[in-house]
Each structure stands twice: as structure tokens, then as C-alpha cells.
Design a protein around this motif. Structure first.
Motif, PDB file in Angstrom:
ATOM      1  N   ASN A 199       2.612   3.367  -1.911  1.00  0.00           N
ATOM      2  CA  ASN A 199       2.866   3.638  -3.332  1.00  0.00           C
ATOM      3  C   ASN A 199       2.825   5.141  -3.574  1.00  0.00           C
ATOM      4  O   ASN A 199       2.735   5.936  -2.636  1.00  0.00           O
ATOM      5  CB  ASN A 199       1.838   2.896  -4.192  1.00  0.00           C
ATOM      6  CG  ASN A 199       0.419   3.222  -3.760  1.00  0.00           C
ATOM      7  OD1 ASN A 199       0.155   4.304  -3.207  1.00  0.00           O
ATOM      8  ND2 ASN A 199      -0.502   2.309  -3.992  1.00  0.00           N
ATOM      9  N   ALA A 224       1.978   8.395  -1.112  1.00  0.00           N
ATOM     10  CA  ALA A 224       2.953   9.473  -0.903  1.00  0.00           C
ATOM     11  C   ALA A 224       2.283  10.844  -1.031  1.00  0.00           C
ATOM     12  O   ALA A 224       2.541  11.752  -0.235  1.00  0.00           O
ATOM     13  CB  ALA A 224       4.096   9.337  -1.904  1.00  0.00           C
ATOM     14  N   GLU A 249       0.817  -1.225   0.000  1.00  0.00           N
ATOM     15  CA  GLU A 249       0.000   0.000   0.000  1.00  0.00           C
ATOM     16  C   GLU A 249       0.850   1.274   0.000  1.00  0.00           C
ATOM     17  O   GLU A 249       0.318   2.366  -0.169  1.00  0.00           O
ATOM     18  CB  GLU A 249      -0.939   0.016   1.223  1.00  0.00           C
ATOM     19  CG  GLU A 249      -2.035  -1.028   1.185  1.00  0.00           C
ATOM     20  CD  GLU A 249      -1.547  -2.431   1.544  1.00  0.00           C
ATOM     21  OE1 GLU A 249      -0.361  -2.586   1.918  1.00  0.00           O
ATOM     22  OE2 GLU A 249      -2.359  -3.373   1.435  1.00  0.00           O
ATOM     23  N   MET A 305       0.615   7.052  -4.709  1.00  0.00           N
ATOM     24  CA  MET A 305      -0.603   7.753  -4.284  1.00  0.00           C
ATOM     25  C   MET A 305      -0.637   7.959  -2.770  1.00  0.00           C
ATOM     26  O   MET A 305      -1.088   8.994  -2.283  1.00  0.00           O
ATOM     27  CB  MET A 305      -1.829   7.018  -4.785  1.00  0.00           C
ATOM     28  CG  MET A 305      -2.006   7.225  -6.279  1.00  0.00           C
ATOM     29  SD  MET A 305      -3.394   6.361  -6.940  1.00  0.00           S
ATOM     30  CE  MET A 305      -2.596   5.084  -7.860  1.00  0.00           C
TER      31      MET A 305
END
Lengths: 377, 72
Positions: B34, B38, B32, B36
Motif C-alpha cells: 500500500n 511505498a 500489504e 505506506m
């Protein structure tokens, strides 16, 4: 007429470069997209996995977009939009004294595509035509450039064309960009008016971050870059001729600088979110627009959204979003705050009262200019 | 703000079940974590902690503890 009505107010304590024009009105908007609609989950489930595409769509708000066939360019889409607008408004071609085409995906390295559009639209020789190389902020910059040009001249009508085909610029499996963008073109007509219509505009640039969104090769810098695509540090495979975007840095910019400009712009114009009927923002992605809305205390109900079907259409996203909402519907006169932000980095805001009856619904077309090649004879 | 509250925020942005993160969790082990997540973390840091988080700093995070330290 002219400079008497042109007020430049950039000397305030706030550093927003601010313009106010009283004599120019926006009097027509038309947009065109290609006929091919791509549903992201259908095209990319095999590439990135179904779950990842679903997550991408949930976060960005983008589920589909329209893509051009190889032969069709941004100028073709903008040409179709302009032709539609001229016909609908029954405009005499001789009254158009300027055509400005904002694009980052021109027909040629040179000449300006605006000159090609000038020919195709059969405009008078008494007309200026040039391109402006800006992307996501380009529509609001284009409005400023054309309206200032008209305010300081005897030009009665000007055409602002804005179009991009960024789907042609992304490496096919670049997860940072290949699902994000859509292709579109637009035409906006500006006219001199006796009514006291007011356009207010504010702009900024941060050239220090010019590498945040870039196609490093293909022009005259890095002209010896290899065309072969290789693995970059962010895990994506691309060459210097493909679009690179540093997503995290761009995101940090959009949640800090963009809300700051909008807030300062509203201060400068003595307005609050309640004073606007709608906010038409560059359709970067839904997550970004939610962040901007939250930080500027703008209700999401007033934030127009079109990226779910059209993707991020770069320079075209603002007029396209207006055409999506108001096209061929009569919502009367609407006070709008428009803001474009991105590549450059460059950002700006414009407020204007727009008659929604002059906004036409979005065309779909695959047509392209068939005389664009050069004979070697 | 307690460590538990901070962990709960991180679980929320990564859409993980409550209690699934601890300070020692390695970020590279989390599917999870990833690009996005971040972005959501950048927004969280700005909003809740008034801190600007850059892409470079995100790359330097190895464990959940590194993120918790940045929140201080």
C-alpha cells in the motif's frame, strides 16, 4: 541600529541562502487549537477499516487532531493566541509596528487577513500588516521576513501570526490527506534587543515541484473546474477545490532535500547536533521525522513530537510543538534548530536561543469573529 | 547482497512473515503493498541502495522481481 547589524552571507560555495540577525529576539509564543478533538480510530474505522487506521497511526504517529467548527478560521485561532500573548507579556499595543500572518487558509480571497487581525487586535495605524502565502515552511520564512523587516526599520516589536485550517481543504474520504492534518493558530512576538541574541536562517525553494501539494482551483487559475468530486488515479475521490498531495514525491523530497539543508546549515553555522538542546521540525509525520533524524544523526530524544495529538498543523506545527513541550514550564534558555518543509516546494531552517519561560501553554477555543460578513444594504 | 536478503528487506517493510515473498509474487495480490509500504520502500532504496525512487517508478512495478531489478 538596523542594517549595520544585518549580515547577508549567501556568497559561499554552498548555495544555502543564509541570513544572520543579531538584534532581534523571539520573546514570546502562544498557540491555540479548536475545542473539538477527533480521535482518528473513532472517526475513520468505519471509513477505511480499523486495521488501516491503526496502520496509518503507527506509520505517521498521528492518533488524534483538533478540528475547527465551520465558522472558525485560522485567523480566529491566531487572534486568540495573539491576544493571550499580548496580555501575558503586558505589551503596549502602540509598540507593535508590524503584523505578518502566514496562512494558506485566509478569511477572504481579499483583503489580507492580517488587516482584519490588525483591527481586531486594535493595533496602531503606524503598523504594517500583510499575509504571506506559505504552508509547512511558512513559520521559518515568517521569522526571516519579520526579523529582516525589523532589522531594517525602527520597529520595536513585531507579531508573527501563523495559522492554518487544512481540515477544511481535504476531501472527506481522501486517504492521502483527510486523517493527516489538524487545525491550529499561533502568535510569536519578536522584539528588538540590545543583547547579542543571534538568529541564523537558511532557505530554499523548488518551484518545479509546485504541483506536489496543491489545491488546483478556487483562485483565478482553473476557474471553470467543476465542483463535483471524481475518482483520481491515486484511488481517492476529490475535486480541484480539494487539497491534492503526491505523497510519494513529497516523501522523496523530505528524505533528500531536508536532511541536506539541515546538514549544510549546521556546517555553515559551525554546529553539530550536540550543540542544540532540541530540534523542532515541521510535524509532517513521524516516519519522515525519523528519517530526517537518522540522516542528520540527530537523536530522537532531542526531536520534539506533537503530531500524535495535534496531527500535521501545517504552518503552525513548529510553534505548536514548542508550546506543547515548554508551555508554562521553565526549562531556561534553550538552543533550538527549527526546520519547516513542504508545499511550494519550500524549505528552511532557523537556529535561535529561546527563553522557554516566554512560551505559553496551548489554548483551546471555539470562538470566532462575528462581524466577518458584509452587509448588502 | 543475495536475493534472499533483498526479499527479507521487502518482507520487513510490508510486515510480512519471513518466506512469504518470492520473485514472481504479483504486487497487486498483496494487501500489504500500500501507500505506506511505498514510502518505506523509497526510504530503503535511498538508504541501502543509494537510489532515488519516484512515485511514477513505483506505479510501474508489477511484481516483486521488478523491485529486485531496481535494486541492482
Amino acid at each position: 541600529m538596523g542594517l549595520d547589524n544585518f549580515v547577508l552571507l549567501s556568497r559561499g560555495r554552498r548555495v544555502v541562502l543564509y541570513f544572520q540577525l543579531l538584534i532581534i529576539s523571539k520573546s514570546g509564543i502562544a498557540c491555540a487549537v479548536p475545542s473539538t478533538k477527533e480521535i482518528l480510530i473513532e472517526k475513520y474505522a468505519d471509513v477505511f477499516g480499523e486495521e488501516n487506521v491503526k496502520k496509518f497511526s503507527k506509520m505517521t504517529g498521528i492518533f488524534s487532531r483538533y478540528t475547527t467548527i465551520q465558522e472558525q478560521t485560522a485567523s480566529d485561532l491566531s487572534y486568540e493566541a495573539a491576544k493571550h500573548l499580548i496580555n501575558k507579556k503586558n505589551i503596549q499595543l502602540a509598540t507593535i509596528g508590524a503584523i505578518v500572518f502566514v496562512t494558506q487558509t485566509p478569511d477572504y480571497r481579499l483583503p489580507s487577513s492580517a488587516c482584519v487581525l490588525h483591527k481586531r487586535l486594535n493595533l496602531s495605524k503606524d503598523c504594517m500588516a500583510f499575509d504571506v502565502n506559505l504552508g509547512c515552511s511558512g513559520y521559518v520564512y515568517g521569522l526571516q521576513i519579520l526579523s529582516s523587516l525589523m532589522a531594517s526599520s525602527n520597529i520595536e516589536r513585531g507579531l508573527l501570526l501563523a495559522g492554518d485550517t487544512l481540515t477544511k481543504s481535504c476531501a472527506p474520504k481522501d486517504s492521502s490527506s483527510c486523517m493527516l492534518f489538524g487545525d491550529a493558530g499561533s502568535a510569536t512576538l519578536l522584539e528588538r534587543t540590545d543583547e547579542k541574541r543571534c538568529i541564523q536562517m537558511g532557505f530554499r525553494t523548488d518551484g518545479n515541484r509546485f504541483k506536489a501539494i496543491i489545491i488546483p482551483a478556487g483562485a483565478y487559475r482553473n476557474s471553470d473546474s467543476p465542483h463535483e468530486r471524481v475518482l483520481w488515479g491515486d484511488g481517492n475521490v476529490r475535486s480541484d477545490y480539494d487539497l491534492y498531495m503526491n505523497g510519494t514525491d513529497v516523501f522523496t523530497f523530505t528524505i533528500t532535500e531536508v536532511p541536506l539543508l539541515i546538514s549544510e546549515f549546521m556546517d555553515k553555522t559551525n554546529t553539530k547536533p550536540d550543540n542544540y538542546d532540541s530540534f523542532v521540525m515541521h510535524q509532517a509525520n513521524l516516519f519522515i521525522l525519523k528519517q530526517v533524524a537518522k540522516r542528520c544523526k540527530i537523536s530522537m530524544d532531542k526531536m520534539l513530537i506533537s503530531m500524535d495529538r495535534y496531527g500535521n498543523t501545517s504552518v503552525t506545527s513548529i510553534p505548536l510543538t514548542m508550546a506543547d513541550k515548554y508551555g508554562d514550564n521553565n526549562y531556561g534558555s534553550s538552543k533550538m534548530l527549527m526546520s519547516g518543509f513542504g508545499i511550494g516546494l519550500s524549505w528552511g531552517a532557523v537556529s535561535a536561543e529561546v527563553d522557554t519561560r516566554d512560551i505559553y501553554s496551548i489554548l483551546e477555543t471555539d470562538s470566532f469573529f462575528k462581524e466577518g460578513s458584509v452587509s448588502r444594504d | 547482497m543475495t536475493t534472499q536478503e533483498k526479499l527479507a528487506m521487502l518482507e520487513e517493510i510490508m510486515e510480512l512473515e519471513s518466506g512469504s515473498l518470492n520473485a514472481g509474487t504479483k504486487l497487486e495480490d498483496l494487501e500489504e503493498w500500500n501507500s505506506m509500504a511505498a514510502l518505506a520502500l523509497i526510504a530503503l532504496m535511498d538508504e541501502e541502495f543509494n537510489k532515488i525512487l519516484t512515485g511514477k517508478q513505483i506505479k510501474e512495478f508489477k511484481t516483486v522481481q521488478d523491485i529486485l531489478d531496481f535494486m541492482e
